[in-house]
Design a protein around this motif. Structure first.
Motif, PDB file in Angstrom:
ATOM      1  N   ARG C  73       0.826  -1.204   0.000  1.00  0.00           N
ATOM      2  CA  ARG C  73       0.000   0.000   0.000  1.00  0.00           C
ATOM      3  C   ARG C  73       0.866   1.263   0.000  1.00  0.00           C
ATOM      4  N   ALA C  77       1.338   3.973  -3.070  1.00  0.00           N
ATOM      5  CA  ALA C  77       0.956   5.370  -2.846  1.00  0.00           C
ATOM      6  C   ALA C  77       2.086   6.318  -3.241  1.00  0.00           C
ATOM      7  N   LYS C  78       3.309   5.802  -3.258  1.00  0.00           N
ATOM      8  CA  LYS C  78       4.444   6.642  -3.654  1.00  0.00           C
ATOM      9  C   LYS C  78       4.767   6.487  -5.136  1.00  0.00           C
ATOM     10  N   GLY C  79       3.890   5.785  -5.832  1.00  0.00           N
ATOM     11  CA  GLY C  79       4.067   5.682  -7.271  1.00  0.00           C
ATOM     12  C   GLY C  79       4.865   4.472  -7.733  1.00  0.00           C
ATOM     13  N   SER C 190       6.290   2.809   6.451  1.00  0.00           N
ATOM     14  CA  SER C 190       5.804   4.035   5.820  1.00  0.00           C
ATOM     15  C   SER C 190       6.946   4.844   5.216  1.00  0.00           C
ATOM     16  N   ASN C 193      10.828   3.208   0.280  1.00  0.00           N
ATOM     17  CA  ASN C 193      10.628   3.667  -1.079  1.00  0.00           C
ATOM     18  C   ASN C 193      11.471   2.788  -2.000  1.00  0.00           C
TER      19      ASN C 193
END
Lengths: 409, 409, 409, 409
Positions: C73, C77-79, C190, C193
């Motif tokens: 998720r 959300a960060k692409g 969270s 990346n």
């Protein structure tokens, strides 16, 4: 025995509940000087970063009381004698150890009562309460001031492993949600012991002490010295400084009586008569918040802008670096701002400034944390720890920040 | 995609962290009308009973946002279509559902803005923000007002099982330390479903709904209607009423501008121009606290005494009973007090009064909580529950209280 | 869409509940090879030290699945693009990453299937399940083996910051009650990346990574390498070795079929036919416990004594030191014991032995944890950390232990 | 004073840590009869429904010990005299109250030792340990059996508000993750008092007692009587019954010695010689699990199928209803199954059966929970509660279930 109606129990989200152990302590808790701690945020403006952190100095003090009861129980079970009078004095001293804090805790020491530490004010408050209670706080005050021969009693209140730290680290971790800073306070307490009237940690507690120091370091960098929190606190100091400046120059300014008194008067420790102490006691976070809301409409650009920045959480940009920012950088930001809003360099300085933040997780030069071995040997924890370079924690770490207005999009 | 620098994460002691799902929502959170909720206590003066409960309306609103994100995820996984626009509108509406609250939440509705509910004020605030955001809140407002045809969206915001309740019960239980009121919000959400655009709970969730209702009942009686908390709130209403009375009679009175305006002016919903709304927005807990500290030195016995009682938590005695107290009992207490301090009966009435507290854990007459069976049947939870008399929860319980000064020892 | 009856939710004391994201995954969870993990303790015999730690490999695997869902998720959300097929493969791979563990987890690798690691066995199990599911696990297996080009997918399963560690540290801290080892897994996730298909941690996550490494170090020394736990595990290895020895020498010995097979047969990885795998799959903690209870009455002094020591938690004395114990010390203890119970030196060696325990909190030589700066730069976390000597964590720490029978009072 | 080396502290995920208060208690904990509780699951097979619930009878007993220490502290602070001998006896009695449990707790009472309750077995174990400890458990046993005149001591161990329930509800709620069942044990304890040697709850504790009863009701229906858990337990009872049947008929069957003894021999309470008790003591969950794995390959269809169903969590379908299922329904399912697998009706009955589950949240007919008013009055909690129909909790609720094989897709 404590009369039933004064045997009180308070809920605490962390420890479940907190027991008030005696009638005298109950009465001290009911005193207006203690109750005012309900209106002083334990972590100052940190709630601008961690929105759950609105707990108060009052709850922290009660939490310390709770931990102190555990400590007394543990030490007695190990054969350390603590008389009932000493016990009660310990409870009183820890309850009142921070009673001298002003609005937003530390910020005030740099503005309202510049140069009088909250510890000194705590003693002034204790003395005053002591008078009202006919000397029943004598022993508590002696212990607090380090004048009582059994030094471990003082160390339970103020040292590198005192009940104060054991509560605030746990509590601040809990309320901010920074779970990595959680410490096992009860476990640490269970490993305390006393030798030659000095507080020690038993050998098996070495890991726990290490973790405690690491958690403390974490909380400093992640929470107490969080760059946004630091910026907010610096703004708060400056808004009060500006108010003082304007007030001194004869400007009309909304202020409550108490705030007015302290902005008007330079007060040293010696000046604190009971009346002035009472005036100080009437100050808390609400005065500053209420005043800033009025000031946010003031004609002075600096005062109104600073006030709005704090109230609306529209803070300065903060950049952290290992080296102090150059004078040129500061000057350039100030110059830009002064030009944009037609400010004097002095005024621009309220929005563009630098400083440093520093933390030493463990202070070796001070009275350290002592480890007590089964064979009776005693060593400093830094030497006792055998598989981790705790010494690294004993060197201060300093960082530098520069604050200036955010470029608006 | 959300620009990296606005994809924000906030710490929350309960959910770990809360994600801000879009730039628009980030900007709404940064709005001063939302930021002011940092200065309004979620539970009013309940912290006088539960010293850990200083959490704010701001954090509650963010918690609701978090739960709403779960709800959207769960419903979509079950095949319920929610468009991206509807999703964002849901988040905005729940964020702002309580933005109209004034100082100390509910107390103000009975004093400052008598007769204008906080829900109405929330709509006024939303409209104002909507204007600033060029209509981007249109859908959120329609959903909030129940004007959008897909009614379950509104039910997620306001019904007997909405995200508001799922957050505040859990949060208030957490911060007060009343662990028995803890509810499993995420589990309840996982059992939601939608049929014919109406919100339902799946059959297997019956127990969870029962427990939710029981926890709510518990929190009402143990926390929200706690007798000491009720007494404190009643004192707060009365201190403001007295201030209004004195102010109306021409007395000098310390007041901030905003408080002055509302004590001076009777404002109805229709009167709320953007300017008046802005004035209302500048009011929060700090004004009332700061004012009471000034008032505690006022020459009027009633105003100064009431103020000190709240500030120092030296409250009235409260006795709860199943029957209303007799007029004689009230008269006798008033008479005693009037004689002791030389008060008029009207003045004595500020310290001696009665009232009732009432709670209905579940309202059947309203739109109830619907249980969706595997075979497609739908029943009200009260009928669906087969081994516990939930109907008992649907009848209101009323108790009576009388407050009067504590006999001093 | 997932059929309603297979959209399952499981309770978890840590995360609240865990959602099973697809039918295929539901079916894999129902497979007997996965269900057997209910009978394998996640922490081996550590429950002899931490009595709350009876959680199983099954729950850990489900916890990993939960965290992986968060990771997907967050990254999306960060692409970061993750296709539905990759997503499902990630879930399968993390679910099955430890499926090859035998009784009491690590102890078996040193006795039952000497020389075949549990990772290799996991692959054998995955291949077998893949066959039953007609190749639906192909991608999961490729990712698990590091053969899929998008390397971050593998890193989420196995690296120094994988979902495995994020779950087991948190879970083991929770169940042991060693709260200092608690980590904020969701927060770490969270901050993940991906750049160039490699897993990174964003700049602001440096502190969190530091804390994660420190917590891991703590858990190693305080829990996984706790001296009592180490002694118990060594006894377990020895009891099985003795059983093998006696069995090999023709002694009658109670053994279940599966245990008998593996004590009798030296099995290499190449030997693992589906039948042998099935036999291995039928082994779990209960076989070893049940056998030891029978053995505790065996005529062989070594076998019966070792069995009773583990069952009754009447373990050896363990002394930790920085230097290896001297040969003389070992010889002296063995000699004493041999004399007392009339044992051969070989037999005495089962009760007197030494070894070392070592841990490296962070391995720099391996693929490290990469920090991604806002400006796109990438650095190893050890270099990125500016105020703490993380390098200290990268050097292995070794300690030595000696075990021998407790002198009885 | 307790010798330092025996003053032990144990970690507990719930209470933080548990202190062992005396050397005698330390030695009892080390006894093999107590240590065996590590191998008996507190909640039987409930972990098939709640995968986190693998906690043991040992930890529950230690948790009870912890709560009992709180209770002693609270009562003494209220002036209730408890002598040091009574105190230690309380701790011993609560530690050993469940020591008589066999494998998977309650399931065994219906198979292995039919007709001998675990309470009776606990007494047999206590007597045996008492002999080994030269009568030091005399007082503990008298209290446990209700033969000691100060009845509140027994009530702390066994009543509707005893330390047993206060621990197991909290613990089972914690480990299952059913947070709604969480109770505030410490708070309930803080409200205990004693009048005329009877255990009471102070008036202000009424809500807490109500919540406790509601939480208990919840845990019963949601956890202890969860339909899947009930089905698993019924299968377990049947697998042992079938093994007994086959064994009695002369079939070869893998069994450990102890299991063999009890399947072979019908044992009444009077038969329990120390030797038989020792044999019983060697039985625990692992024997049953290990046996079922062997049985899963047995030629008997019923035995092997039942075993696999439990091991692989491939359970029967369970349907709950308010009325008992009809004989026709049962017969039809049996008939179908018998036809499909060529079974006798008797054999089919192992897979198709019905039963009822019943719970009474509060038993009025028994010794109830007494509320002590400030004025000295005493009332049963059902009458004391003024705003909730607690009587509803005092009527038994019964449900019926029918189990039969799942139709395979």
């Amino acid at each position: 025995m404590v009369p039933r109606n004064k045997l009180k129990i308070l809920n605490d989200p962390i420890y479940g509940f907190i027991t008030i152990p005696s009638e005298l302590i109950f009465d001290i808790i009911e005193h207006r000087y203690f109750q005012r701690l309900r209106r002083i945020s334990q972590m100052g403006l940190s709630y601008l970063v961690y929105p759950g952190a609105h707990h108060t100095r009052l709850l922290h003090a009660l939490g310390c009381l709770h931990l102190m009861q555990s400590a007394v129980r543990v030490l007695r079970a190990k054969g350390v004698e603590i008389s009932p009078k000493e016990e009660e004095a310990l409870y009183i001293a820890i309850l009142l150890h921070d009673v001298g804090h002003g609005p937003f805790s530390h910020a005030m020491e740099h503005s309202i009562v510049e140069g009088v530490s909250h510890e000194r004010l705590s003693i002034l408050f204790m003395n005053q309460i002591n008078e009202e209670f006919n000397g029943k706080l004598d022993l508590a005050i002696a212990i607090f001031k380090g004048e009582y021969p059994r030094i471990f009693l003082c160390q339970l209140i103020s040292s590198q492993l005192d009940m104060d730290r054991l509560d605030y680290l746990k509590r601040d971790s809990f309320y901010t949600g920074v779970v990595e800073g959680n410490i096992n306070s009860e476990r640490l307490i269970s490993m305390l012991n006393v030798m030659n009237d000095e507080l020690m940690v038993e050998e098996k507690g070495i890991y726990s002490v290490e973790e405690f120091l690491l958690a403390r370091r974490l909380m400093y960098w992640q929470v107490y010295l969080h760059k946004t929190g630091v910026a907010a606190e610096q703004l708060l100091i400056r808004v009060l400084k500006r108010a003082k400046e304007l007030f001194g120059a004869g400007h009309q300014l909304y202020l409550g009586n108490a705030l007015e008194y302290f902005l008007e008067t330079k007060v040293t420790e010696a000046d604190f008569t009971p009346e002035i102490l009472e005036t100080f006691a009437s100050l808390d976070d609400s005065d500053v918040l209420a005043a800033m809301k009025q000031w946010s409409h003031h004609e002075d650009f600096v005062l109104s802008t600073l006030s709005r920045m704090i109230l609306n959480r529209d803070l300065l940009k903060v950049v952290i670096s290992k080296e102090p920012p150059s004078e040129e950088a500061l000057a350039s930001h100030r110059h830009q701002l002064a030009a944009k809003y037609d400010l004097t360099p002095h005024e621009a300085g309220y929005f563009v400034f630098s400083g440093d933040i520093t933390n030493t997780a463990y202070r070796m030069e001070e009275e350290g944390i002592k480890i007590l071995y089964k064979n009776g040997n005693v060593r400093d924890v830094v030497e006792a720890s055998d598989h981790f370079n705790l010494k690294a924690l004993a060197s201060p770490v300093t960082k530098f920040y520069i604050c200036y207005p955010k470029p608006k999009d």
